[in-house]
Write an enzyme that holds these catalytic residues in place. Structure first.
Site, PDB file in Angstrom:
ATOM      1  N   LYS A  49       1.532  50.045  33.577  1.00  0.00           N
ATOM      2  CA  LYS A  49       2.729  50.450  34.323  1.00  0.00           C
ATOM      3  C   LYS A  49       2.718  49.675  35.641  1.00  0.00           C
ATOM      4  CE  LYS A  49       6.113  53.128  35.800  1.00  0.00           C
ATOM      5  NZ  LYS A  49       7.437  52.798  35.276  1.00  0.00           N
ATOM      6  N   ASN A  85      13.124  41.939  31.628  1.00  0.00           N
ATOM      7  CA  ASN A  85      13.145  43.341  32.028  1.00  0.00           C
ATOM      8  C   ASN A  85      14.499  43.913  31.583  1.00  0.00           C
ATOM      9  OD1 ASN A  85      12.686  45.848  33.407  1.00  0.00           O
ATOM     10  ND2 ASN A  85      11.311  44.768  34.805  1.00  0.00           N
ATOM     11  N   THR A  86      14.779  45.134  31.941  1.00  0.00           N
ATOM     12  CA  THR A  86      15.981  45.813  31.436  1.00  0.00           C
ATOM     13  C   THR A  86      17.269  45.272  32.075  1.00  0.00           C
ATOM     14  OG1 THR A  86      15.538  47.487  33.106  1.00  0.00           O
ATOM     15  CG2 THR A  86      14.803  47.962  30.871  1.00  0.00           C
ATOM     16  N   CYS A 109      12.702  44.793  38.136  1.00  0.00           N
ATOM     17  CA  CYS A 109      13.180  46.163  37.933  1.00  0.00           C
ATOM     18  C   CYS A 109      14.597  46.257  38.498  1.00  0.00           C
ATOM     19  CB  CYS A 109      12.253  47.144  38.649  1.00  0.00           C
ATOM     20  SG  CYS A 109      12.815  48.837  38.471  1.00  0.00           S
ATOM     21  N   LYS A 139       7.536  38.382  35.784  1.00  0.00           N
ATOM     22  CA  LYS A 139       8.482  39.017  34.850  1.00  0.00           C
ATOM     23  C   LYS A 139       9.888  38.933  35.424  1.00  0.00           C
ATOM     24  CE  LYS A 139       9.233  43.122  32.074  1.00  0.00           C
ATOM     25  NZ  LYS A 139       8.735  44.460  31.778  1.00  0.00           N
ATOM     26  N   GLY A 167      11.964  42.742  24.726  1.00  0.00           N
ATOM     27  CA  GLY A 167      13.317  43.303  24.708  1.00  0.00           C
ATOM     28  C   GLY A 167      13.740  43.629  23.288  1.00  0.00           C
TER      29      GLY A 167
HETATM   30  C1  LIG Z   1      10.848  54.130  30.503  1.00  0.00           C
HETATM   31  C2  LIG Z   1      10.658  52.682  30.860  1.00  0.00           C
HETATM   32  C3  LIG Z   1       9.877  52.351  31.966  1.00  0.00           C
HETATM   33  C4  LIG Z   1       9.689  51.010  32.312  1.00  0.00           C
HETATM   34  N1  LIG Z   1       8.902  50.703  33.387  1.00  0.00           N
HETATM   35  C5  LIG Z   1       8.654  49.397  33.701  1.00  0.00           C
HETATM   36  C6  LIG Z   1       7.764  49.053  34.754  1.00  0.00           C
HETATM   37  O1  LIG Z   1       7.142  49.902  35.410  1.00  0.00           O
HETATM   38  N2  LIG Z   1       7.600  47.731  35.029  1.00  0.00           N
HETATM   39  C7  LIG Z   1       8.226  46.727  34.326  1.00  0.00           C
HETATM   40  O2  LIG Z   1       8.025  45.545  34.619  1.00  0.00           O
HETATM   41  N3  LIG Z   1       9.057  47.034  33.292  1.00  0.00           N
HETATM   42  C8  LIG Z   1       9.277  48.332  32.975  1.00  0.00           C
HETATM   43  N4  LIG Z   1      10.098  48.640  31.918  1.00  0.00           N
HETATM   44  C9  LIG Z   1      10.751  47.548  31.178  1.00  0.00           C
HETATM   45  C10 LIG Z   1       9.961  47.173  29.910  1.00  0.00           C
HETATM   46  O3  LIG Z   1       8.658  46.719  30.207  1.00  0.00           O
HETATM   47  C11 LIG Z   1      10.700  46.090  29.089  1.00  0.00           C
HETATM   48  O4  LIG Z   1      10.820  44.920  29.875  1.00  0.00           O
HETATM   49  C12 LIG Z   1      12.086  46.525  28.657  1.00  0.00           C
HETATM   50  O5  LIG Z   1      12.132  47.906  28.373  1.00  0.00           O
HETATM   51  C13 LIG Z   1      12.565  45.767  27.417  1.00  0.00           C
HETATM   52  O6  LIG Z   1      11.656  45.929  26.355  1.00  0.00           O
HETATM   53  P1  LIG Z   1      11.805  47.060  25.195  1.00  0.00           P
HETATM   54  O7  LIG Z   1      13.195  46.939  24.651  1.00  0.00           O
HETATM   55  O8  LIG Z   1      10.729  46.747  24.216  1.00  0.00           O
HETATM   56  O9  LIG Z   1      11.594  48.382  25.890  1.00  0.00           O
HETATM   57  C14 LIG Z   1      10.304  49.982  31.544  1.00  0.00           C
HETATM   58  C15 LIG Z   1      11.071  50.322  30.437  1.00  0.00           C
HETATM   59  C16 LIG Z   1      11.261  51.648  30.080  1.00  0.00           C
HETATM   60  C17 LIG Z   1      12.108  51.974  28.880  1.00  0.00           C
END
Ligand SMILES: Cc1cc2nc3c(=O)[nH]c(=O)nc-3n(C[C@H](O)[C@H](O)[C@H](O)COP(=O)(O)O)c2cc1C
Length: 304
Positions: A45, A190-191, A128, A163, A241
């Site tokens: 995290k 990232n998201t 983020c 990232k 992603g």
């Molecule tokens: C609940 C949640 C918490 C996340 N927390 C972080 C974080 O602390 N740091 C980070 O770089 N990305 C964070 N992400 C983003 C994920 O690492 C990832 O980049 C993004 O969700 C896309 O991948 P996925 O579709 O496999 O989830 C978070 C995503 C989710 C859903």
């Protein structure tokens, strides 16, 4: 050498799957359970200088094809994270310390701590989309990114990954800034900045109003970002992603990802996704007789 073994900027993984930062990974115990499930590496995290509570509830909305979350980067500060790293190291897979900060100096301090705790690399959260003063607010500016990467590179000898956010038209410029500053790999994506509205309550669902979209809904965007970064950079690209199946992972690898990260699929499908994906990839490599998964990185560019 196993057919799935990969080397990402000097970090050797038994297979190309990594835990993405955030879904789990705040405690040593949760990191250990992902190691036991077969992940090739664990990204923690994102950890900051001080402990944080994050935002009030609701922090997560579940959609048909993903999540919108605005957790607000909750977690222990870097000092308390030492004990979690001690536990996680028993998993015997590389740990990548994800960190967030509001200045290059703090990023460098956090990097040094992660190195001291035994991380194999650090991942700078420059992406983020919902934490004020952090993440994407810094990560959309190539000059700011360059200064942060340089300061971290001067402070540690482990590889530095950055990232990146998809919420910019300057993605490739930012990627080039990472490379020029000495960064060892980029991680995308990232998201995507997003929101949800409650029709019943006539208001945004998340307490923070805005959050980040993840899961299958973002896969085509992630693929495009990885494809563009691979074409522009020499350093490795790590894809993330919406990866839920071995086919999703392979799409990212063919777009140019040297390894892939998995986040939302753990919540949507369970921890078994790691072994499902590696079993599928192993079978594919065997049937294709391509020898090793590394031989498939970026092959989609041959037809582009
Ligand atoms: C609940 C949640 C918490 C996340 N927390 C972080 C974080 O602390 N740091 C980070 O770089 N990305 C964070 N992400 C983003 C994920 O690492 C990832 O980049 C993004 O969700 C896309 O991948 P996925 O579709 O496999 O989830 C978070 C995503 C989710 C859903």
């Amino acid at each position: 050498m196993s057919s799935l073994q990969v080397d990402v900027a000097g970090v050797r993984l038994k297979n190309p799957t990594m835990l993405a930062s955030g879904m789990v990974g705040e405690t040593g115990g949760s990191l250990l359970s992902v190691a036991a499930a077969g992940a090739g590496a664990l990204v923690t995290k994102s950890i900051g200088m001080e402990p944080r509570n994050g935002y009030g509830n609701p922090t997560l909305v579940e959609l048909e094809d993903g999540y919108v979350n605005a957790m607000g980067l909750p977690g222990p500060g870097i000092d308390d994270f030492r004990t979690e790293m001690e536990v996680a190291k028993n998993g015997n897979v590389p740990i990548i310390g994800s960190i967030f900060a509001s200045s290059a100096k703090d990023f460098a301090l956090l990097s040094s701590k992660m190195e001291e705790y035994g991380a194999s690399a650090v991942e700078l959260n420059l992406s983020c989309p919902h934490a004020h003063g952090y993440g994407m607010e810094m990560g959309i500016d190539p000059e700011v990114v360059s200064a942060i990467v340089k300061e971290c590179k001067d402070s540690v000898s482990i590889p530095v990954f950055a990232k990146l956010t998809p919420n910019t038209h300057r993605l490739v410029e930012v990627g080039r800034a990472v490379e020029k500053a000495g960064g060892d790999a980029v991680v995308a994506i990232n998201t995507l900045k997003a929101m949800a509205i409650s029709v019943e309550f006539r208001r945004p669902v998340l307490s923070n109003r805005f959050g980040g979209l993840s899961g299958p809904a973002v896969k085509p965007v992630g693929l495009r970002c990885v494809f563009d970064l691979y074409a522009a950079l020499e350093i490795p690209v790590i894809g993330v992603g919406g990866i839920e199946t071995w086919r999703d992972a392979l799409e990212y690898i063919m777009a140019g990802a040297s390894a892939v990260q998995i986040g939302s699929a753990i919540g949507r499908r369970g921890i078994g996704v790691f072994s499902e994906i590696t079993t599928g990839l192993e079978r594919y490599v065997e049937q294709d007789r391509c020898g090793n998964i590394q031989g498939l990185v970026g092959v989609a560019h041959e037809h582009a």
